[in-house]
Design an enzyme around this catalytic site. Structure first.
Site, PDB file in Angstrom:
ATOM      1  N   ASN A 201     -23.561  -6.019  14.189  1.00 48.57           N
ATOM      2  CA  ASN A 201     -24.083  -7.243  14.796  1.00 48.57           C
ATOM      3  C   ASN A 201     -23.144  -7.723  15.892  1.00 48.57           C
ATOM      4  O   ASN A 201     -21.914  -7.754  15.697  1.00 48.57           O
ATOM      5  CB  ASN A 201     -24.193  -8.323  13.700  1.00 48.57           C
ATOM      6  CG  ASN A 201     -25.008  -9.525  14.117  1.00 48.57           C
ATOM      7  OD1 ASN A 201     -26.160  -9.403  14.518  1.00 48.57           O
ATOM      8  ND2 ASN A 201     -24.400 -10.704  14.030  1.00 48.57           N
ATOM      9  N   HIS A 237     -27.885 -15.180  21.554  1.00 49.40           N
ATOM     10  CA  HIS A 237     -27.602 -16.575  21.912  1.00 49.40           C
ATOM     11  C   HIS A 237     -27.700 -16.641  23.440  1.00 49.40           C
ATOM     12  O   HIS A 237     -26.762 -16.287  24.154  1.00 49.40           O
ATOM     13  CB  HIS A 237     -26.198 -16.995  21.448  1.00 49.40           C
ATOM     14  CG  HIS A 237     -26.003 -16.989  19.966  1.00 49.40           C
ATOM     15  ND1 HIS A 237     -26.681 -17.858  19.136  1.00 49.40           N
ATOM     16  CD2 HIS A 237     -25.217 -16.227  19.171  1.00 49.40           C
ATOM     17  CE1 HIS A 237     -26.314 -17.639  17.870  1.00 49.40           C
ATOM     18  NE2 HIS A 237     -25.438 -16.647  17.863  1.00 49.40           N
ATOM     19  N   ASP A 268     -31.261 -18.281  19.652  1.00 54.02           N
ATOM     20  CA  ASP A 268     -31.430 -19.669  20.099  1.00 54.02           C
ATOM     21  C   ASP A 268     -31.413 -19.658  21.628  1.00 54.02           C
ATOM     22  O   ASP A 268     -30.866 -18.754  22.255  1.00 54.02           O
ATOM     23  CB  ASP A 268     -30.368 -20.624  19.524  1.00 54.02           C
ATOM     24  CG  ASP A 268     -28.928 -20.100  19.586  1.00 54.02           C
ATOM     25  OD1 ASP A 268     -28.154 -20.413  18.664  1.00 54.02           O
ATOM     26  OD2 ASP A 268     -28.593 -19.390  20.556  1.00 54.02           O
TER      27      ASP A 268
HETATM   28  O1  G3I Z   1     -17.423 -27.630   6.670  1.00 53.90           O
HETATM   29  C1  G3I Z   1     -16.444 -28.167   7.574  1.00 53.90           C
HETATM   30  C2  G3I Z   1     -16.379 -29.679   7.431  1.00 53.90           C
HETATM   31  O2  G3I Z   1     -15.900 -30.002   6.136  1.00 53.90           O
HETATM   32  C3  G3I Z   1     -15.455 -30.252   8.513  1.00 53.90           C
HETATM   33  O3  G3I Z   1     -15.463 -31.661   8.437  1.00 53.90           O
HETATM   34  C4  G3I Z   1     -15.968 -29.809   9.898  1.00 53.90           C
HETATM   35  C5  G3I Z   1     -15.121 -30.323  11.014  1.00 53.90           C
HETATM   36  O4  G3I Z   1     -13.916 -29.586  11.064  1.00 53.90           O
HETATM   37  O5  G3I Z   1     -15.953 -28.347   9.952  1.00 53.90           O
HETATM   38  C6  G3I Z   1     -16.857 -27.813   8.994  1.00 53.90           C
HETATM   39  O6  G3I Z   1     -16.815 -26.403   9.071  1.00 53.90           O
HETATM   40  C7  G3I Z   1     -17.442 -25.892  10.241  1.00 53.90           C
HETATM   41  C8  G3I Z   1     -18.550 -24.924   9.790  1.00 53.90           C
HETATM   42  O7  G3I Z   1     -19.149 -24.275  10.917  1.00 53.90           O
HETATM   43  C9  G3I Z   1     -19.652 -25.618   8.970  1.00 53.90           C
HETATM   44  O8  G3I Z   1     -20.322 -26.521   9.794  1.00 53.90           O
HETATM   45  C10 G3I Z   1     -16.388 -25.107  11.038  1.00 53.90           C
HETATM   46  O9  G3I Z   1     -15.435 -26.018  11.561  1.00 53.90           O
HETATM   47  C11 G3I Z   1     -17.059 -24.365  12.177  1.00 53.90           C
HETATM   48  O10 G3I Z   1     -16.113 -23.493  12.820  1.00 53.90           O
HETATM   49  C12 G3I Z   1     -18.172 -23.479  11.627  1.00 53.90           C
HETATM   50  O11 G3I Z   1     -18.805 -22.900  12.755  1.00 53.90           O
HETATM   51  C13 G3I Z   1     -19.673 -21.810  12.442  1.00 53.90           C
HETATM   52  C14 G3I Z   1     -19.183 -20.604  13.260  1.00 53.90           C
HETATM   53  O12 G3I Z   1     -20.092 -19.514  13.114  1.00 53.90           O
HETATM   54  C15 G3I Z   1     -17.800 -20.146  12.817  1.00 53.90           C
HETATM   55  O13 G3I Z   1     -17.911 -19.509  11.594  1.00 53.90           O
HETATM   56  C16 G3I Z   1     -21.098 -22.197  12.861  1.00 53.90           C
HETATM   57  O14 G3I Z   1     -21.622 -23.172  11.963  1.00 53.90           O
HETATM   58  C17 G3I Z   1     -22.002 -20.970  12.833  1.00 53.90           C
HETATM   59  O15 G3I Z   1     -23.268 -21.268  13.388  1.00 53.90           O
HETATM   60  C18 G3I Z   1     -21.377 -19.853  13.655  1.00 53.90           C
HETATM   61  O16 G3I Z   1     -22.213 -18.742  13.560  1.00 53.90           O
HETATM   62  C19 G3I Z   1     -21.761 -17.598  14.300  1.00 53.90           C
HETATM   63  C20 G3I Z   1     -22.154 -16.371  13.514  1.00 53.90           C
HETATM   64  O17 G3I Z   1     -21.594 -16.431  12.209  1.00 53.90           O
HETATM   65  C21 G3I Z   1     -21.737 -15.114  14.267  1.00 53.90           C
HETATM   66  N1  G3I Z   1     -22.329 -15.117  15.610  1.00 53.90           N
HETATM   67  C22 G3I Z   1     -21.960 -16.295  16.403  1.00 53.90           C
HETATM   68  C23 G3I Z   1     -22.426 -17.554  15.691  1.00 53.90           C
HETATM   69  C24 G3I Z   1     -22.119 -18.780  16.526  1.00 53.90           C
HETATM   70  O18 G3I Z   1     -20.740 -18.941  16.685  1.00 53.90           O
END
Ligand code: G3I
Length: 355
Positions: A201, A237, A268
């Site tokens: 992926n 994306h 998206d």
């Molecule tokens: O859960 C914590 C929360 O407790 C805290 O208050 C908040 C602020 O710091 O952060 C929250 O965690 C966040 C999490 O998403 C849940 O919302 C992380 O900071 C944030 O980094 C995380 O981002 C995710 C990102 O991957 C990193 O893993 C996105 O939701 C998610 O949509 C994104 O998805 C990725 C795919 O896995 C791979 N392809 C790209 C895609 C977009 O980046």
């Protein structure tokens, strides 16, 4: 006349007379999952912690009505499933698997191996032992546990350097094991769950020719050596006007021509990367509808029915999108507005599915 202006002009002319452009419909013409002959999925930000399935209660009706495939946006990433070297925590993800089974949905697993710091287990960052054995065990414990519950996996996510797309990304895994970590992960996953469909992926393979070619070269090498890689996930994306649809078709067709399965894994369509729009006006909504339609149509036209791993949207409601995280400006990238009402984009997907 610029492409964007022409598109806007077209959208304005075209939008009058379209029922959904005047009033957002909350009663979709026909559900997405019933209009596609392949899995139609959505990413859900659940599975991060035991009991958080309750978080989707208010949107469950919409999920069940529209989708037949789900994926944990974050909850099945490395540190959630494998929080300590000798500890696996499957409780939250099992609840998501139960939800999928109860509702006749596919559960796609994302992602067994990814470099992103947010989800790398702390213990793994400091691990000093036998890296090959450790990663093999990581993959096999998870795949064995979810065998029969998870139909397909993103085995390795984003291993190609996006800035220098003729090389692998300099990750902890590359440092410890070299590029061989990738094939080792696929071999381990296939041994643990021979029935699972295994994907590589990544993003921007549809917009960067060098990145697409590097991936294809890896795929060709794997196919020559019978490494069990079954498909490619294009995250997709994208924005409303980039990359060109011809480039997207070329990328999808190149993978399909190799007999592999193809997923659009995280679709998206961002509308506001230039930060010009303060609200989602009808013309912009119509541009997004046209964009969703052309991407879905390109997928249907480029990938044979047997090779269609499906299309998954990276979130349900606009306000859920990762694209809004920490951004000072709004965006409306998904198919449903913040109230769960269909946007014109939803009808663009429906129209694309019919083509
Ligand atoms: O859960 C914590 C929360 O407790 C805290 O208050 C908040 C602020 O710091 O952060 C929250 O965690 C966040 C999490 O998403 C849940 O919302 C992380 O900071 C944030 O980094 C995380 O981002 C995710 C990102 O991957 C990193 O893993 C996105 O939701 C998610 O949509 C994104 O998805 C990725 C795919 O896995 C791979 N392809 C790209 C895609 C977009 O980046």
């Amino acid at each position: 006349m610029s492409y964007r202006f022409a598109l806007t002009l077209f959208a304005l002319i075209f939008s009058f007379g379209q029922p959904e452009s005047r009033a957002q419909s909350t009663v979709p013409a026909r559900a997405l999952k019933d209009s596609a002959k392949f899995p139609i999925g959505v990413a859900l930000n659940v599975g991060n912690a035991p009991g958080d399935m309750a978080d989707i209660r208010e949107i469950a009706a919409l999920i069940n009505a529209q989708f037949n495939s789900i994926v944990a946006e974050n909850g099945m990433k490395m540190r959630f499933l494998h929080p300590a070297i000798d500890t696996y925590d499957f409780a939250a993800a099992d609840a998501l698997a139960d939800y999928a089974r109860t509702h006749g949905m596919i559960l796609h697993g994302h992602a067994l191996i990814w470099h992103h710091d947010y989800q790398l287990p702390v213990w793994m960052k400091n691990y000093q032992g036998d890296w090959q054995a450790m990663l093999r065990d990581h993959v096999q414990q998870i795949c064995q546990h979810f065998a029969g519950k998870v139909k397909s996996w993103d085995v390795v996510n984003e291993a190609i350097d996006n800035k220098h797309p003729k090389q692998y990304r300099a990750t902890l895994f590359l440092e410890k094991l070299g590029p061989a970590y990738i094939e080792q992960a696929f071999i381990a996953a296939h041994e643990a769950d021979p029935a699972a469909v295994l994907y590589y992926n990544d993003f921007n393979m549809e917009s960067k020719a060098d990145k697409l070619q590097f991936m294809l070269d890896m795929v060709d090498d794997f196919q020559r050596r019978h490494i069990p890689l079954h498909g490619i996930g294009f995250q997709m994306h994208v924005s409303v006007d980039s990359p060109a649809i011809a480039q997207i078709k070329t990328a999808l067709q190149a993978v399909a021509a190799r007999g592999l399965k193809v997923r659009i894994s995280e679709l998206d369509v961002s509308l506001n990367q230039q930060q010009r729009a303060a609200s989602l006006d009808p013309a912009l909504a119509q541009l997004q509808k046209a964009r969703y339609r052309e991407i879905v149509s390109a997928y249907v036209q480029s990938v044979s029915p047997a090779q269609r791993g499906g299309i998954t949207f990276w979130g349900l409601l606009d306000k859920d999108s990762w694209l809004l995280d920490g951004k000072p400006y709004p965006d409306w990238p998904l198919l449903f507005d913040d109230k769960g009402q269909t946007k014109p984009a939803y009808f663009g997907v429906l129209e694309g599915l019919k083509e």
